[in-house]
Design a protein around this motif. Structure first.
Motif, PDB file in Angstrom:
ATOM      1  N   GLY A 141       9.599  -6.103 -10.991  1.00 54.57           N
ATOM      2  CA  GLY A 141      10.431  -5.545 -12.101  1.00 54.57           C
ATOM      3  C   GLY A 141      11.687  -6.338 -11.930  1.00 54.57           C
ATOM      4  O   GLY A 141      12.298  -6.682 -12.751  1.00 54.57           O
ATOM      5  N   HIS A 142      12.253  -6.172 -10.716  1.00 52.88           N
ATOM      6  CA  HIS A 142      13.631  -6.616 -10.395  1.00 52.88           C
ATOM      7  C   HIS A 142      13.557  -8.216 -10.243  1.00 52.88           C
ATOM      8  O   HIS A 142      14.682  -8.876 -10.688  1.00 52.88           O
ATOM      9  N   PHE A 143      12.762  -8.810  -9.692  1.00 50.10           N
ATOM     10  CA  PHE A 143      12.622 -10.302  -9.301  1.00 50.10           C
ATOM     11  C   PHE A 143      11.407 -10.825  -9.767  1.00 50.10           C
ATOM     12  O   PHE A 143      10.680 -11.110  -9.106  1.00 50.10           O
ATOM     13  N   PRO A 144      11.118 -10.837 -11.056  1.00 47.85           N
ATOM     14  CA  PRO A 144       9.647 -11.232 -11.666  1.00 47.85           C
ATOM     15  C   PRO A 144       9.288 -12.861 -11.324  1.00 47.85           C
ATOM     16  O   PRO A 144       8.286 -12.824 -11.256  1.00 47.85           O
ATOM     17  N   PHE A 145      10.296 -13.416 -11.363  1.00 44.64           N
ATOM     18  CA  PHE A 145       9.867 -14.883 -10.982  1.00 44.64           C
ATOM     19  C   PHE A 145       9.855 -15.252  -9.344  1.00 44.64           C
ATOM     20  O   PHE A 145       9.473 -16.310  -9.171  1.00 44.64           O
ATOM     21  N   GLN A 146      10.111 -14.279  -8.536  1.00 40.57           N
ATOM     22  CA  GLN A 146       9.977 -14.355  -7.246  1.00 40.57           C
ATOM     23  C   GLN A 146       8.503 -13.617  -6.805  1.00 40.57           C
ATOM     24  O   GLN A 146       7.969 -14.008  -5.633  1.00 40.57           O
ATOM     25  N   ALA A 147       7.728 -13.101  -7.874  1.00 41.67           N
ATOM     26  CA  ALA A 147       6.371 -12.739  -7.500  1.00 41.67           C
ATOM     27  C   ALA A 147       5.421 -13.436  -8.117  1.00 41.67           C
ATOM     28  O   ALA A 147       5.094 -13.506  -9.290  1.00 41.67           O
ATOM     29  N   ALA A 148       4.943 -14.085  -7.233  1.00 46.62           N
ATOM     30  CA  ALA A 148       3.771 -15.201  -7.396  1.00 46.62           C
ATOM     31  C   ALA A 148       2.569 -14.245  -7.895  1.00 46.62           C
ATOM     32  O   ALA A 148       1.636 -14.558  -8.851  1.00 46.62           O
ATOM     33  N   SER A 149       2.386 -13.047  -7.389  1.00 47.04           N
ATOM     34  CA  SER A 149       1.474 -11.851  -7.899  1.00 47.04           C
ATOM     35  C   SER A 149       2.005 -10.918  -7.049  1.00 47.04           C
ATOM     36  O   SER A 149       2.466 -10.786  -6.313  1.00 47.04           O
ATOM     37  N   ILE A 150       1.180  -9.847  -7.525  1.00 46.75           N
ATOM     38  CA  ILE A 150       1.394  -8.447  -6.727  1.00 46.75           C
ATOM     39  C   ILE A 150       0.106  -7.683  -6.831  1.00 46.75           C
ATOM     40  O   ILE A 150      -0.753  -7.676  -7.832  1.00 46.75           O
ATOM     41  N   THR A 151      -0.310  -7.123  -5.533  1.00 45.93           N
ATOM     42  CA  THR A 151      -1.504  -6.452  -5.390  1.00 45.93           C
ATOM     43  C   THR A 151      -0.829  -4.931  -5.015  1.00 45.93           C
ATOM     44  O   THR A 151      -0.324  -4.972  -3.810  1.00 45.93           O
ATOM     45  N   VAL A 152      -1.288  -4.041  -5.984  1.00 49.91           N
ATOM     46  CA  VAL A 152      -0.667  -2.732  -5.430  1.00 49.91           C
ATOM     47  C   VAL A 152      -2.001  -1.598  -5.430  1.00 49.91           C
ATOM     48  O   VAL A 152      -2.926  -1.415  -5.826  1.00 49.91           O
ATOM     49  N   ILE A 153      -1.790  -1.067  -3.923  1.00 46.95           N
ATOM     50  CA  ILE A 153      -2.846  -0.206  -3.470  1.00 46.95           C
ATOM     51  C   ILE A 153      -2.536   0.942  -3.142  1.00 46.95           C
ATOM     52  O   ILE A 153      -1.508   1.311  -2.535  1.00 46.95           O
ATOM     53  N   ASP A 154      -3.501   1.844  -3.685  1.00 44.17           N
ATOM     54  CA  ASP A 154      -3.153   3.225  -3.367  1.00 44.17           C
ATOM     55  C   ASP A 154      -1.598   3.971  -3.432  1.00 44.17           C
ATOM     56  O   ASP A 154      -1.236   4.552  -2.743  1.00 44.17           O
ATOM     57  N   CYS A 179       0.670  -1.130  -0.021  1.00 45.43           N
ATOM     58  CA  CYS A 179       0.070   0.056  -0.114  1.00 45.43           C
ATOM     59  C   CYS A 179       1.042   1.140  -0.009  1.00 45.43           C
ATOM     60  O   CYS A 179       1.973   1.263   0.836  1.00 45.43           O
ATOM     61  N   SER A 180       0.534   2.237  -0.915  1.00 48.23           N
ATOM     62  CA  SER A 180       1.234   3.553  -0.771  1.00 48.23           C
ATOM     63  C   SER A 180       2.809   3.170  -1.214  1.00 48.23           C
ATOM     64  O   SER A 180       3.191   2.517  -1.953  1.00 48.23           O
ATOM     65  N   MET A 181       3.664   3.511  -0.127  1.00 43.81           N
ATOM     66  CA  MET A 181       4.876   3.383  -0.508  1.00 43.81           C
ATOM     67  C   MET A 181       5.387   1.953  -0.592  1.00 43.81           C
ATOM     68  O   MET A 181       5.941   1.490  -1.520  1.00 43.81           O
ATOM     69  N   GLY A 182       4.545   1.041   0.102  1.00 44.94           N
ATOM     70  CA  GLY A 182       4.611  -0.343  -0.211  1.00 44.94           C
ATOM     71  C   GLY A 182       4.112  -0.758  -1.697  1.00 44.94           C
ATOM     72  O   GLY A 182       4.772  -1.884  -2.216  1.00 44.94           O
ATOM     73  N   GLY A 183       3.295  -0.197  -2.094  1.00 43.12           N
ATOM     74  CA  GLY A 183       2.909  -0.521  -3.585  1.00 43.12           C
ATOM     75  C   GLY A 183       3.956  -0.420  -4.497  1.00 43.12           C
ATOM     76  O   GLY A 183       4.210  -0.988  -5.450  1.00 43.12           O
ATOM     77  N   THR A 184       4.589   0.833  -4.270  1.00 40.72           N
ATOM     78  CA  THR A 184       5.711   1.274  -5.170  1.00 40.72           C
ATOM     79  C   THR A 184       6.705   0.259  -5.075  1.00 40.72           C
ATOM     80  O   THR A 184       7.533  -0.195  -6.161  1.00 40.72           O
ATOM     81  N   ILE A 185       7.145  -0.102  -3.830  1.00 47.51           N
ATOM     82  CA  ILE A 185       8.095  -1.143  -3.519  1.00 47.51           C
ATOM     83  C   ILE A 185       7.881  -2.494  -4.189  1.00 47.51           C
ATOM     84  O   ILE A 185       8.587  -3.247  -4.709  1.00 47.51           O
ATOM     85  N   ALA A 186       6.434  -2.903  -4.265  1.00 45.72           N
ATOM     86  CA  ALA A 186       5.835  -4.190  -4.924  1.00 45.72           C
ATOM     87  C   ALA A 186       6.124  -4.145  -6.227  1.00 45.72           C
ATOM     88  O   ALA A 186       6.420  -5.014  -6.838  1.00 45.72           O
ATOM     89  N   LEU A 187       5.882  -2.941  -6.900  1.00 50.36           N
ATOM     90  CA  LEU A 187       6.167  -2.715  -8.345  1.00 50.36           C
ATOM     91  C   LEU A 187       7.799  -2.901  -8.360  1.00 50.36           C
ATOM     92  O   LEU A 187       8.255  -3.694  -9.715  1.00 50.36           O
ATOM     93  N   SER A 188       8.758  -2.458  -7.732  1.00 52.37           N
ATOM     94  CA  SER A 188      10.282  -2.506  -7.845  1.00 52.37           C
ATOM     95  C   SER A 188      10.572  -3.861  -7.588  1.00 52.37           C
ATOM     96  O   SER A 188      11.430  -4.511  -8.647  1.00 52.37           O
ATOM     97  N   PHE A 189       9.824  -4.696  -6.602  1.00 50.17           N
ATOM     98  CA  PHE A 189      10.147  -6.171  -6.606  1.00 50.17           C
ATOM     99  C   PHE A 189       9.858  -6.818  -7.766  1.00 50.17           C
ATOM    100  O   PHE A 189      10.651  -7.695  -8.322  1.00 50.17           O
ATOM    101  N   LYS A 197       8.407  -3.463 -16.869  1.00 44.33           N
ATOM    102  CA  LYS A 197       8.281  -4.124 -18.305  1.00 44.33           C
ATOM    103  C   LYS A 197       8.945  -5.543 -18.058  1.00 44.33           C
ATOM    104  O   LYS A 197       8.284  -6.583 -18.979  1.00 44.33           O
ATOM    105  N   ASN A 198       9.600  -5.727 -17.057  1.00 48.38           N
ATOM    106  CA  ASN A 198      10.212  -7.236 -16.939  1.00 48.38           C
ATOM    107  C   ASN A 198       9.111  -8.281 -16.207  1.00 48.38           C
ATOM    108  O   ASN A 198       9.287  -9.358 -16.287  1.00 48.38           O
ATOM    109  N   TYR A 199       8.068  -7.727 -15.753  1.00 44.11           N
ATOM    110  CA  TYR A 199       6.764  -8.319 -15.256  1.00 44.11           C
ATOM    111  C   TYR A 199       5.651  -8.365 -15.964  1.00 44.11           C
ATOM    112  O   TYR A 199       4.975  -7.430 -16.535  1.00 44.11           O
TER     113      TYR A 199
END
Length: 286
Positions: free
Chosen positions: A131-144, A119-129, A225-227
């Motif tokens: 992008g950098h580690f697409p195979f370690q992200a089973a899914s991402i939920t980006v909030i506000d 959420c918020s800062m955490g959502g931006t970090i989720a996007l960064s994660f 773009k990696n994800y």
């Protein structure tokens, strides 16, 4: 099950907490809302908003447990470095560094991937994660959240940082309260709002300044773009801190991303509407 009625920010019974070590030896605090029953099921890992901590996810975690008791993965929330009970270590912060911290957590949990919810800062970090580690992200939920705050972001975030330096974290309360919550929620959940503000004002100013600088420079437009994995983008209908246009921009950049708008909420939908947020997270990971 309902989370309506008088609420508190922190759990009545404190969550179990464990530690992980980042690459630079910074100790990271992880709140365990639910232990994993199956190691081969990706856990849910929550990432909080600026100047809060992992306890902001207690309502969503409870709602997920009640709505999906058969989910056998663990449910965890990280205190980002410089927040909550985590260490600081670094002289400056970056979204890539915070993403690497998430990876360190997964490695020490001995899991290959996780459902990252931020959420918020955490959502931006989720996007960064993602992008950098697409195979370690089973899914991402980006909030506000935002993928990039625009050309004026460094100046705007610096202004907020300097307000804290000159007047303390208390100087930001009247700015934050109406951004975070809708007027009705503020009136109905007075104690809860005050609990959140106490967490905010207890933040160490130097860490808040570093976090503001990080968000002012954050730009995940290229790395995302990696994800191309499962993605849910959620935004409060009345969120003017990271409005619908920012959520739409994120959703357009990730193939097949789902976009959900929660009525009558502002910037902290996980706190205002935990059951609805939990429903959308489960919609994605199912």
């Amino acid at each position: 099950m309902t989370l309506k009625g008088i609420r508190r920010y922190a759990p009545i019974q404190p969550a179990i907490e464990v530690r992980a070590e980042a690459k630079d030896a910074c100790l990271l605090n992880i709140r365990v809302f639910k232990e994993a029953k199956a190691k081969d099921v990706p856990p849910i890992l929550f990432v909080h908003a600026l100047a809060l901590d992992g306890d902001m996810w207690q309502g969503v975690a409870k709602a997920i447990e009640c709505a999906a008791p058969s989910f056998s993965g663990g449910i965890y929330a990280l205190d980002c470095r410089g927040h909550g009970k985590s260490g600081t270590a670094a002289a400056e912060f970056s979204t890539k560094q915070f993403a690497e911290d998430l990876l360190s957590v997964l490695e020490q949990m001995e899991v290959s991937s996780a459902h990252i919810v931020g959420c918020s800062m955490g959502g931006t970090i989720a996007l960064s994660f993602a992008g950098h580690f697409p195979f370690q992200a089973a899914s991402i939920t980006v909030i506000d959240a935002s993928i990039w705050y625009g050309l004026d972001a460094p100046k705007n975030w610096e202004k907020r940082a300097q307000t804290a330096v000159e007047g303390g974290m208390q100087a930001l309360i009247e700015f934050q309260r109406p951004r975070w919550f809708s007027p009705g929620f503020i009136d109905e959940q007075t104690q809860f709002v005050e609990d959140c503000l106490k967490i905010f004002t207890s933040n160490q100013i130097s860490n808040y300044v570093k976090s503001c600088h990080m968000l002012g420079l954050a730009d995940e437009r290229e790395i995302i773009k990696n994800y191309s994995g499962p993605t849910m983008v959620i935004v409060g209908e009345e969120d003017y801190a990271t409005p619908l246009s920012m959520a739409e921009d994120i959703a357009l950049r990730i193939p097949n991303a789902k976009l959900r708008v929660i009525p009558q909420t502002r910037h902290f939908t996980p706190l205002e509407a935990p059951e609805i947020v939990a429903e959308y997270i489960l919609e994605l990971i199912r």
